[in-house]
Write an enzyme that holds these catalytic residues in place. Structure first.
Site, short mmCIF file in Angstrom:
data_model
loop_
_atom_site.label_atom_id
_atom_site.label_comp_id
_atom_site.label_asym_id
_atom_site.label_seq_id
_atom_site.Cartn_x
_atom_site.Cartn_y
_atom_site.Cartn_z
N GLY A 87 0.79 -1.23 0.00
CA GLY A 87 0.00 0.00 0.00
C GLY A 87 0.82 1.28 0.00
O GLY A 87 0.33 2.32 0.43
N GLU A 93 8.19 4.94 -5.95
CA GLU A 93 9.23 4.12 -6.58
C GLU A 93 10.62 4.68 -6.29
O GLU A 93 11.49 4.72 -7.15
CB GLU A 93 8.99 3.99 -8.09
N ALA A 94 10.83 5.09 -5.05
CA ALA A 94 12.07 5.75 -4.63
C ALA A 94 13.29 4.85 -4.69
O ALA A 94 14.42 5.34 -4.68
CB ALA A 94 11.91 6.33 -3.23
N GLN A 95 13.10 3.54 -4.78
CA GLN A 95 14.24 2.64 -4.91
C GLN A 95 15.03 2.93 -6.18
O GLN A 95 16.21 2.62 -6.27
CB GLN A 95 13.82 1.17 -4.87
N CYS A 144 2.90 -12.23 4.08
CA CYS A 144 3.25 -13.32 3.17
C CYS A 144 2.02 -14.23 3.03
O CYS A 144 1.12 -14.21 3.88
CB CYS A 144 4.44 -14.09 3.76
#
Length: 190
Positions: A14, A85-87, A142
């Site tokens: 989220g 999407e900061a990665q 998970c």
């Protein structure tokens, strides 16, 4: 004093929904925000931040050449910068956002993954974990019910992919969240 924030999680927790809610909250109070997402993420169209819940919003895009200091430092009326999407941020871009928070007093809230499908850090995430003034994990679960902290890539048949390029854009059709136990035991294979 403004801060650099990093909100991270495994897939499907989220993150985009949280980012869009924060933008809404600021704007509801008459404040201006600037939204960015990675140009390479075209799952909902380039420049679109979309939640699995169905909400979507256009945003500016960033790539490895984006200079956040040049774009944002002089914007006195800006209340907050929100980055999805900061990665995919470059290390220097993370440093720029840190400086913007502390020199221009503009909070920067970044949302992204901490690690890839092989359990290796993304460069942007590693630098956010180093420089962010406030770090928070957004939790998800998970399939086994434990807290998911890892990401698993799957192929078109739902079989786990263990090798390949670090970056392959995809959603639920390509990635699953997993706890560390399932990640290492390989129980995410169908």
């Amino acid at each position: 004093m403004a801060k650099l924030f990093f909100r991270y999680s495994a897939m499907n927790a989220g993150k985009s929904t949280s980012l869009l809610q924060i933008a809404y909250n600021y704007e509801e109070q008459g404040q201006r925000v600037q939204l960015y997402t990675a140009r390479i993420d075209d799952r909902s169209g380039v420049g679109s931040i979309a939640s699995r819940l169905g909400i979507q919003r256009q945003a500016d895009t960033f790539d490895e050449h984006t200079d956040f200091e040049a774009l944002l430092s002089a914007q006195a009326s800006l209340a907050c910068v929100l980055i999805d999407e900061a990665q995919f941020l470059q290390p220097e871009q993370v440093r720029q956002l840190h400086r913007i928070a502390h020199r221009a007093n503009i909070p920067a809230i970044c949302f992204g993954l901490r690690s890839d499908f092989q359990g290796k850090p993304f460069a942007g995430a590693a630098h956010l974990l180093t420089l962010a003034d406030d770090i928070e994990e957004i939790k998800t679960i998970c399939a086994c019910g434990r807290k998911a902290t890892m990401n698993v890539r799957v192929d078109d048949q739902g079989k786990r992919v263990r090798e390949g390029a670090q970056i392959e854009i995809g959603g639920n059709d390509r990635y699953q969240q997993a706890c560390a136990r399932c990640f290492y035991e390989g129980t995410t294979d169908h």
